[in-house]
Write an enzyme that holds these catalytic residues in place. Structure first.
Site, PDB file in Angstrom:
ATOM      1  N   GLY A 187      36.525  34.697  40.583  1.00  0.00           N
ATOM      2  CA  GLY A 187      36.499  33.999  39.290  1.00  0.00           C
ATOM      3  C   GLY A 187      37.556  32.905  39.253  1.00  0.00           C
ATOM      4  N   HIS A 188      38.783  33.249  39.662  1.00  0.00           N
ATOM      5  CA  HIS A 188      39.847  32.238  39.713  1.00  0.00           C
ATOM      6  C   HIS A 188      39.491  31.124  40.687  1.00  0.00           C
ATOM      7  CE1 HIS A 188      42.339  35.934  38.644  1.00  0.00           C
ATOM      8  NE2 HIS A 188      42.632  35.107  37.666  1.00  0.00           N
TER       9      HIS A 188
END
Ligand code: PAF
Length: 286
Positions: A34-35
């Site tokens: 996600g990051h």
């Protein structure tokens, strides 16, 4: 990639880049895909990419997981390097907050519900640190994940209300192949809890299917959410709400209107781990 730990070193590293577009990805570390999706977007859209890793103590309540929060500075640095980050800022708490720090940035209204209600003071910690990070990095673009939907809404409102000169970019939730939303806190889950955690995406999927099948009655959609969550013995619901996606207020009538998107948002304890997830219900979208 340059790794800096102090405000002074950060300013020096960014001085040659003023005037260029600066994409900023603020994080609390223990990075996952996600990051990385935020960093990829920043890499595509901006000249310079800055990431920060700072487990911000002021957004944790007294009984929350600040001390236990998972950390992996070496792995995180490697992930940032692979994602094409130019400057990684990993400050210690003492370099960020003066001992007599006494200023809070507070966004009213949007913070009164969902995580703001369950975690008093949490969003004041978030908006205060994000303001500090923005002032130090002075990004042209800042990237946040839609998994923290309310955080993104609160930060957008803060940036608008305080005329902060940057664009806030929201990026879609990244999920594991089985549907679990990626989160650093997934690391806390035992194998049984990891299986039970699928109840969040299952509940959102059930509501979404009903909505797409034409169901608009708020009570019925709430029952679908409640029943799905209740069927998982390892899960305890903190909140399961349907709210107007812009104002984060309750639907005005017994049926959802099709003119505005509705946020379906969950916070669920699986064992001792509190997980959040959400989906947007948009009429006509699939
Ligand atoms: O979403 C997070 O990881 C944090 O809330 C943030 C935005 C980095 C502020 O500490």
């Amino acid at each position: 990639m340059r790794i800096v730990t102090t405000k002074t070193a950060l300013r020096a590293a960014l001085a040659p880049h003023r005037g260029a577009s600066i994409g900023f990805v603020p994080t609390m570390g223990y990075l996952h895909a996600g990051h990385v999706s935020l960093m990829d977007a920043a890499r595509t859209e901006c000249d310079v990419v800055v990431a920060s890793i700072f487990v911000n103590p002021t957004q944790f309540g007294p009984n929350e997981d600040l001390d236990a929060y998972p950390r992996d500075p070496e792995g995180d640095a490697e992930a940032c390097r692979n994602a094409g980050v130019d400057v990684l800022w990993m400050p210690p708490v003492a370099d960020v907050y003066d001992p007599d720090h006494s200023t809070t940035v507070h966004v009213d209204g949007l913070t009164n519900t969902l995580c703001g209600r369950s975690r008093p003071g949490h969003f004041d910690g978030v908006t205060t640190i994000v303001t500090k990070l923005f002032n130090l990095v002075q990004p042209t673009h800042a990237y946040f994940g839609e998994k923290d939907f309310q955080q993104l809404a609160v930060i957008r409102r803060m940036v608008r209300d305080l005329d902060m000169p940057l664009e806030v970019v929201g990026m879609p939730i990244v999920r594991e192949p089985d549907g679990l939303a990626m989160s650093s806190r997934n690391a806390y889950l035992s194998p049984d809890e990891r299986r039970a955690a699928l109840v969040l995406s299952r509940a959102l999927g059930a509501v979404r299917r009903a909505f797409e099948g034409g169901e608009r009655r708020v009570a019925t959609l709430r029952t679908i959410l409640g029943d799905t969550l209740a069927a998982e013995p390892l899960a305890r619901t903190d909140y399961a709400e349907l709210l107007d996606a812009e104002s984060l207020t309750a639907p005005s009538g017994p049926e959802l209107g099709d003119a505005r998107p509705t946020l379906c948002a969950l916070a669920v304890f699986v064992g001792r781990t509190r997980l959040i997830d959400n989906t947007l219900l948009v009429a006509g979208a699939r």
